[in-house]
Design an enzyme around this catalytic site. Structure first.
Site, PDB file in Angstrom:
ATOM      1  N   LYS A   1       0.602  -1.115   0.232  1.00 22.96           N
ATOM      2  CA  LYS A   1       0.209   0.062  -0.375  1.00 22.96           C
ATOM      3  C   LYS A   1       1.157   0.979  -0.122  1.00 22.96           C
ATOM      4  CE  LYS A   1      -4.160  -1.824   1.827  1.00 22.96           C
ATOM      5  NZ  LYS A   1      -5.072  -1.157   2.777  1.00 22.96           N
TER       6      LYS A   1
ATOM      7  N   LYS B   1      -6.038  -9.232  -7.135  1.00 22.92           N
ATOM      8  CA  LYS B   1      -6.843  -9.326  -7.131  1.00 22.92           C
ATOM      9  C   LYS B   1      -8.280  -8.725  -7.327  1.00 22.92           C
ATOM     10  CE  LYS B   1      -8.175  -8.391  -2.136  1.00 22.92           C
ATOM     11  NZ  LYS B   1      -7.818  -7.894  -0.853  1.00 22.92           N
TER      12      LYS B   1
ATOM     13  N   LYS C   1     -11.597  -2.609  -6.184  1.00 26.19           N
ATOM     14  CA  LYS C   1     -12.145  -1.205  -6.294  1.00 26.19           C
ATOM     15  C   LYS C   1     -11.876  -0.146  -6.705  1.00 26.19           C
ATOM     16  CE  LYS C   1     -14.627   2.847  -4.607  1.00 26.19           C
ATOM     17  NZ  LYS C   1     -14.645   3.589  -3.501  1.00 26.19           N
TER      18      LYS C   1
END
Ligand code: TRP
Length: 336
Positions: A113, A197, A200
């Protein structure tokens, strides 16, 4: 022995997708009849990244709506948002002092991240796993339904519990939690790239099925989903190195509550176009009613607020009680 108790958290993103549903929420629904369950919308985790305040508010409500629309019963389970129960933050601070910097540095989710510019990530993003451990342990939860990607964070939660129990010589005050990872699908992958994955934040909307997508859109996305040129194998071995095929088969198994073996027996030797039409049918049957219900619930903000208010009050009582015990173990007390 600790009483069996389930806890899990979901970040408040608007527009939940099939990955959120099959990887987490469906599992929550299955567990509600077997355990005492606490489900939290982790809004404080969300602000480790920049958020738009107006959107954040609406996303929190949409996540509650998605829980209820998917079949979670707010009377049976505690459904609440993290910011309502201050003991989460208080215990997270304690855990900031228990966990070691070296442990944090090993967290792969932080590395992913934070990306290339680690120095510019928020400090909150770095200690995110300590807040997650606090979410779980403030209720002394024993079982945590999560996707495969959260396994490392649960390992850390166990390490924190062990170190605390050891440092303060308090026996097994904190339980050593067990992850509950869905068997047929541990993570739902993108429809465009079986190595990524479903997310969104992926640019292409074609990469995911959103819970609010209508019938035609779902049908079209599945038709276009990436596959390979071989037919469907009849044995699991035949799925080796076929990420996209594995993903679609796993989605089918999970949504229909059957084992992957059984799906392969049924479709082995057939081509993907036959399978895909069955897959769309199953997804549409399950997801479209949920999407419609989410939209309906979003028109009744008052009701959603009431659910959060009720859940937060119940959670706060449990959490305050445990925080007092924990402070006492450490040698802290609240005089106000
Ligand atoms: N980190 C989890 C995720 O991204 C969300 C989460 C926060 C969580 N606190 C939790 C999950 C406690 C389980 C238990 O999916």
């Amino acid at each position: 022995m600790h009483k069996k108790r389930v806890f899990s958290g979901v970040q408040p993103t608007g527009n939940l997708h099939l990955g959120n549903y099959l990887g987490a929420i469906k599992n929550f629904v299955d567990l509600q009849n077997k355990f005492e369950c606490i489900y939290c919308i982790v809004d404080l985790h969300a602000i480790t990244n920049k958020q738009n305040p107006k959107e954040l508010k609406s996303n929190i409500l949409e996540t509650v709506a998605s829980f209820i629309a998917s079949g979670l019963n707010p009377e049976k389970n505690i459904i609440f948002n993290q910011a309502s129960v201050s003991a989460h933050s208080e215990l997270a601070w304690v855990f900031n002092c228990v966990a070691r910097i070296g442990w944090m540095n090993r967290m792969t989710q932080f590395k992913e991240k934070a990306g290339a510019n680690k120095e510019n990530a928020s400090v909150g993003l770095m200690v995110y796993p300590n807040l997650m451990a606090a979410d779980i342990l403030i209720y002394k939860a024993t079982h945590v339904p999560v996707g495969e990607d959260q396994k490392q964070h649960l390992e850390l939660t166990r390490d924190i519990a062990k170190k605390f129990n050891n440092d303060f010589k308090c026996g097994e005050y904190f339980p050593i939690v067990e992850p509950l990872i869905p068997k047929e699908i541990s993570r739902v992958m993108s429809l465009r790239d079986g190595k990524k994955k479903m997310s969104k934040s992926e640019d292409s909307d074609q990469s995911r099925i959103n819970l609010k997508d209508d019938k035609d859109l779902i049908d079209q996305k599945i038709k276009k989903a990436k596959t390979d040129n071989d037919s469907i194998p009849s044995e699991i071995n035949g799925l080796k190195n076929r990420n996209e095929a594995t993903n679609l088969i796993s989605i089918y198994a999970s949504i229909n509550n059957v084992k992957i073996d059984k799906v392969l027996k049924e479709f082995g030797g057939k081509n993907f176009s036959t399978f895909k039409s069955k897959l769309s049918e199953s997804i549409i049957e399950k997801i479209c009613p949920i999407g419609k219900q989410i939209k309906k619930l979003m028109d009744d903000e008052k009701y959603l607020h009431k659910v959060l208010e009720k859940g937060s009050k119940k959670a706060d009582i449990l959490a305050k009680h445990n925080l007092k015990e924990i402070y006492d173990i450490i040698g802290l007390a609240k005089f106000s």
